[in-house]
Design a protein around this motif. Structure first.
Motif, PDB file in Angstrom:
ATOM      1  N   GLY A 100     -35.110  45.533  99.859  1.00 35.27           N
ATOM      2  CA  GLY A 100     -33.638  45.432  99.901  1.00 35.27           C
ATOM      3  C   GLY A 100     -33.167  44.056  99.484  1.00 35.27           C
ATOM      4  N   VAL A 101     -32.734  43.251 100.468  1.00 37.83           N
ATOM      5  CA  VAL A 101     -32.285  41.880 100.183  1.00 37.83           C
ATOM      6  C   VAL A 101     -33.274  40.918 100.851  1.00 37.83           C
ATOM      7  N   ILE A 102     -33.774  39.983 100.059  1.00 36.14           N
ATOM      8  CA  ILE A 102     -34.772  39.048 100.586  1.00 36.14           C
ATOM      9  C   ILE A 102     -34.215  37.623 100.488  1.00 36.14           C
ATOM     10  N   GLY A 103     -34.196  36.935 101.615  1.00 37.17           N
ATOM     11  CA  GLY A 103     -33.784  35.525 101.644  1.00 37.17           C
ATOM     12  C   GLY A 103     -35.033  34.654 101.632  1.00 37.17           C
ATOM     13  N   ILE A 104     -35.115  33.758 100.664  1.00 39.01           N
ATOM     14  CA  ILE A 104     -36.325  32.928 100.539  1.00 39.01           C
ATOM     15  C   ILE A 104     -35.937  31.455 100.670  1.00 39.01           C
ATOM     16  N   ILE A 105     -36.566  30.781 101.615  1.00 37.89           N
ATOM     17  CA  ILE A 105     -36.289  29.360 101.858  1.00 37.89           C
ATOM     18  C   ILE A 105     -37.548  28.609 101.446  1.00 37.89           C
ATOM     19  N   TYR A 106     -37.433  27.706 100.499  1.00 36.14           N
ATOM     20  CA  TYR A 106     -38.644  27.097  99.945  1.00 36.14           C
ATOM     21  C   TYR A 106     -38.402  25.634  99.593  1.00 36.14           C
ATOM     22  N   GLU A 107     -39.487  24.994  99.206  1.00 31.98           N
ATOM     23  CA  GLU A 107     -39.465  23.552  98.978  1.00 31.98           C
ATOM     24  C   GLU A 107     -38.798  23.200  97.635  1.00 31.98           C
ATOM     25  N   SER A 108     -38.706  21.899  97.355  1.00 34.42           N
ATOM     26  CA  SER A 108     -38.031  21.445  96.131  1.00 34.42           C
ATOM     27  C   SER A 108     -38.957  21.593  94.929  1.00 34.42           C
ATOM     28  N   ARG A 109     -39.166  22.836  94.548  1.00 38.76           N
ATOM     29  CA  ARG A 109     -40.076  23.154  93.450  1.00 38.76           C
ATOM     30  C   ARG A 109     -39.348  24.157  92.552  1.00 38.76           C
ATOM     31  N   PRO A 110     -38.745  23.691  91.439  1.00 39.25           N
ATOM     32  CA  PRO A 110     -37.875  24.575  90.647  1.00 39.25           C
ATOM     33  C   PRO A 110     -38.563  25.823  90.098  1.00 39.25           C
ATOM     34  N   ASN A 111     -39.894  25.751  89.862  1.00 42.27           N
ATOM     35  CA  ASN A 111     -40.538  26.956  89.322  1.00 42.27           C
ATOM     36  C   ASN A 111     -40.493  28.107  90.314  1.00 42.27           C
ATOM     37  N   VAL A 112     -40.450  27.777  91.610  1.00 41.77           N
ATOM     38  CA  VAL A 112     -40.403  28.851  92.613  1.00 41.77           C
ATOM     39  C   VAL A 112     -39.091  29.628  92.495  1.00 41.77           C
ATOM     40  N   THR A 113     -38.036  28.937  92.076  1.00 43.80           N
ATOM     41  CA  THR A 113     -36.741  29.604  91.902  1.00 43.80           C
ATOM     42  C   THR A 113     -36.886  30.777  90.928  1.00 43.80           C
ATOM     43  N   ALA A 114     -37.527  30.503  89.801  1.00 35.87           N
ATOM     44  CA  ALA A 114     -37.690  31.567  88.800  1.00 35.87           C
ATOM     45  C   ALA A 114     -38.740  32.586  89.227  1.00 35.87           C
ATOM     46  N   ASP A 115     -39.867  32.101  89.763  1.00 40.81           N
ATOM     47  CA  ASP A 115     -40.932  33.031  90.180  1.00 40.81           C
ATOM     48  C   ASP A 115     -40.427  33.982  91.262  1.00 40.81           C
ATOM     49  N   ALA A 116     -39.778  33.414  92.277  1.00 39.49           N
ATOM     50  CA  ALA A 116     -39.335  34.242  93.402  1.00 39.49           C
ATOM     51  C   ALA A 116     -38.228  35.202  92.955  1.00 39.49           C
ATOM     52  N   HIS A 168     -29.796  20.815  91.654  1.00 36.26           N
ATOM     53  CA  HIS A 168     -29.243  20.898  90.295  1.00 36.26           C
ATOM     54  C   HIS A 168     -30.161  21.709  89.388  1.00 36.26           C
ATOM     55  N   SER A 169     -31.454  21.436  89.469  1.00 37.84           N
ATOM     56  CA  SER A 169     -32.402  22.165  88.623  1.00 37.84           C
ATOM     57  C   SER A 169     -32.329  23.665  88.929  1.00 37.84           C
ATOM     58  N   SER A 170     -32.386  23.992  90.222  1.00 39.29           N
ATOM     59  CA  SER A 170     -32.406  25.414  90.588  1.00 39.29           C
ATOM     60  C   SER A 170     -31.096  26.105  90.205  1.00 39.29           C
ATOM     61  N   SER A 171     -29.976  25.379  90.306  1.00 44.55           N
ATOM     62  CA  SER A 171     -28.687  25.997  89.935  1.00 44.55           C
ATOM     63  C   SER A 171     -28.682  26.392  88.463  1.00 44.55           C
ATOM     64  N   THR A 172     -29.169  25.492  87.616  1.00 38.30           N
ATOM     65  CA  THR A 172     -29.133  25.821  86.183  1.00 38.30           C
ATOM     66  C   THR A 172     -30.133  26.946  85.865  1.00 38.30           C
ATOM     67  N   ILE A 173     -31.255  26.957  86.557  1.00 33.24           N
ATOM     68  CA  ILE A 173     -32.227  28.041  86.338  1.00 33.24           C
ATOM     69  C   ILE A 173     -31.616  29.382  86.754  1.00 33.24           C
ATOM     70  N   VAL A 174     -30.970  29.378  87.916  1.00 30.84           N
ATOM     71  CA  VAL A 174     -30.374  30.631  88.393  1.00 30.84           C
ATOM     72  C   VAL A 174     -29.224  31.065  87.476  1.00 30.84           C
ATOM     73  N   ASP A 175     -28.424  30.120  87.009  1.00 26.75           N
ATOM     74  CA  ASP A 175     -27.335  30.483  86.077  1.00 26.75           C
ATOM     75  C   ASP A 175     -27.900  31.178  84.844  1.00 26.75           C
ATOM     76  N   ALA A 176     -28.958  30.593  84.292  1.00 26.31           N
ATOM     77  CA  ALA A 176     -29.558  31.197  83.088  1.00 26.31           C
ATOM     78  C   ALA A 176     -30.120  32.579  83.408  1.00 26.31           C
ATOM     79  N   MET A 177     -30.808  32.677  84.523  1.00 24.46           N
ATOM     80  CA  MET A 177     -31.411  33.972  84.874  1.00 24.46           C
ATOM     81  C   MET A 177     -30.343  35.049  85.045  1.00 24.46           C
ATOM     82  N   ARG A 178     -29.262  34.686  85.718  1.00 26.25           N
ATOM     83  CA  ARG A 178     -28.199  35.668  85.974  1.00 26.25           C
ATOM     84  C   ARG A 178     -27.592  36.158  84.648  1.00 26.25           C
TER      85      ARG A 178
END
Ligand code: NDP
Ligand code: VHF
Length: 423
Positions: free
Chosen positions: A123-139, A160-170
């Motif tokens: 369903g909906v998964i909330g993931i709390i993780y460290e400052s590692r931008p690749n995890v944003t895309a992998d997860a 900032h890194s994760s925001s831009t990664i998520v924007d691109a992914m979306r």
């Protein structure tokens, strides 16, 4: 939104509502649609490379100013090569076998009812993780592949890194025909948002905390949403009496020094008393030459003057650094007892040529991953063939060890009749 006066609860509930709606849409997408969405997300990441690297440079500058250690800065840093690996990772995840819809069991009852157990998303998964931008895309990618909506709360230094990664992914997901809200990022470093996420039972089905002691304590105290723990790795290697010395040396050096900062790195080496004098000196030599500080009990210290004393706290410490504690044990039962007392149910390994002792260890050590004659650094979804990973589950419920797309699913029973009623 940091620094502004905002109603954080409203922000988080809005994210939750959007995620819930996206998860309902995702659950009925076809495998082809999810592949197309993920592939388009990879294309969008490549297209936004300049933006993403720019944002990462800002995170890095702030991280340096804040005094982050070199290991943490390395975790945070992106470059063109790493970004390409992230995009390629999304394509690899897209190409994995589709985990949804598989019929896991199928039978017909005497009354004619046909019952199937079918794989479905969580369903909906909330993931709390460290400052590692690749995890944003992998997860995010693994969640989409498995038909789940992701709410991502990355480490504050990577916002900032994760925001831009998520924007691109979306953007890519939408181009591929999937809902943008399949992947959302918590847009603040305010830890109060984590507290809200942990209680949003109407919108969040599972929380995956990936981190250390402070996060663990908070999740244990506050989460009302079911949790798949991805916590610390106090990982052990046990050198048995029947250990092959060359294998022991290579495995111990790799388990400690390949990457010292990851959760699958060995923190304590246990050595059978009968082989300590024969095997430890060369092994300590290798470790010290590689820059490792070795701490040991009295026997270990007597074998090499460079070994510092280990105290009781060492056996419970995850150094995440080039430091190793070494202890002499009386045999496999003593090693298993030590791991039970001081380990974290993550990853533990035995080095031995004696198959019976190996099987004894593998059956009794209660960790997500147990290995025989192999390095603990194999604790990784990619190394298990899962394409990527959310991380290593250190809990026992739902999933243990590496968590990939299949581990982010559950099942339901689909029952087909032709008018049966229960007598
Ligand atoms: N099992 C696994 O798969 C993995 C386990 N780990 C483990 O993670 C640890 C290292 O990670 P580390 O850098 O320490 O990560 P932290 O635990 O410091 O941070 C991880 C995330 O949790 C958040 N967080 C931490 N404490 C709190 C709190 N009290 N309230 C709300 N949010 C919180 C952080 O936010 P903020 O940015 O605000 O600090 C960050 O987003 C090690 O123990 C390692 O073994 C790491 C990777 C994978
Ligand atoms: N499982 C991954 C590492 C995950 C991990 O521990 O990450 P981190 O603690 O952020 O360095 C691997 O073996 O490469």
């Amino acid at each position: 939104m940091d620094g502004q006066t905002v109603d954080l609860t409203a922000v988080m509930r809005d994210i939750g509502q959007r995620a819930r709606a996206a998860s309902a849409q995702l659950a009925v997408t076809t495998p082809e649609q999810r592949v197309a969405g993920l592939r388009a997300a990879a294309v969008a990441l490549r297209a936004d490379a300049v933006l993403i690297l720019d944002a990462n440079a800002r995170d890095m500058a702030a991280g340096q100013a804040k005094g982050l250690t070199p290991a943490l800065l390395d975790r945070l840093r992106l470059d063109e090569g790493r970004l390409e690996a992230i995009a390629k990772g999304l394509e690899d995840v897209a190409d994995l076998p589709d985990p949804l819809g598989a019929v896991m069991a199928d039978w017909t009852r005497p009354n004619g009812l046909r019952i199937q157990r079918v794989r479905v998303p969580l369903g909906v998964i909330g993931i709390i993780y460290e400052s590692r931008p690749n995890v944003t895309a992998d997860a995010g990618g693994l969640c989409v592949k498995s038909g789940n909506a992701a709410i991502l709360r990355g480490g504050s230094e990577s916002l900032h890194s994760s925001s831009t990664i998520v924007d691109a992914m979306r953007r890519g997901l939408v181009e591929g025909g999937l809902p943008a809200d399949a992947v959302q990022l918590v847009p603040t470093t305010n830890r109060a948002a984590v507290g809200i996420l942990l209680t949003m039972t109407d919108f969040v089905d599972v929380i995956i905390p990936r981190g250390g002691k402070s996060l663990t304590a908070r999740v244990a105290a506050e989460s009302r949403v079911p949790v798949i723990k991805h916590l610390d790795g106090i990982c052990h290697v046990y050198l048995d009496r029947a250990a092959d010395p060359a294998k022991g040396r290579a495995i111990a050096l790799n388990a400690k020094m390949r990457r010292t900062g990851i959760c699958g790195a060995m923190e304590t080496l246990l050595v059978h008393r009968d082989v300590a004098a024969a095997q430890l000196p060369a092994l300590i030599e290798d470790l010290v030459a590689a820059g490792c500080e070795v701490r040991g009990d009295a026997t270990v210290q007597s074998l090499d003057g460079r070994v510092l004393p280990a105290d009781d706290a060492d056996w419970d410490t995850e150094y995440l650094d080039a430091i190793l504690s070494v202890k002499v044990v009386d045999g496999v039962d003593d090693a298993i007892a030590h791991i039970e007392r001081h380990g974290s149910h993550h990853t533990d390994s035995i080095v031995t040529e004696d198959a019976a002792t190996a099987e004894y260890f593998l059956a009794r050590v209660d960790s997500g991953i147990v290995l025989w004659n192999a390095s603990t650094q194999f604790a990784d979804g990619g190394e298990f063939g899962f394409g990527a990973e959310i991380g290593i589950s250190t809990g026992k419920l739902h999933a243990r060890g590496p968590v990939g797309a299949e581990q982010l699913t559950s099942y339901k029973y689909v029952v087909r009749g032709d008018g049966q009623t229960r007598p």
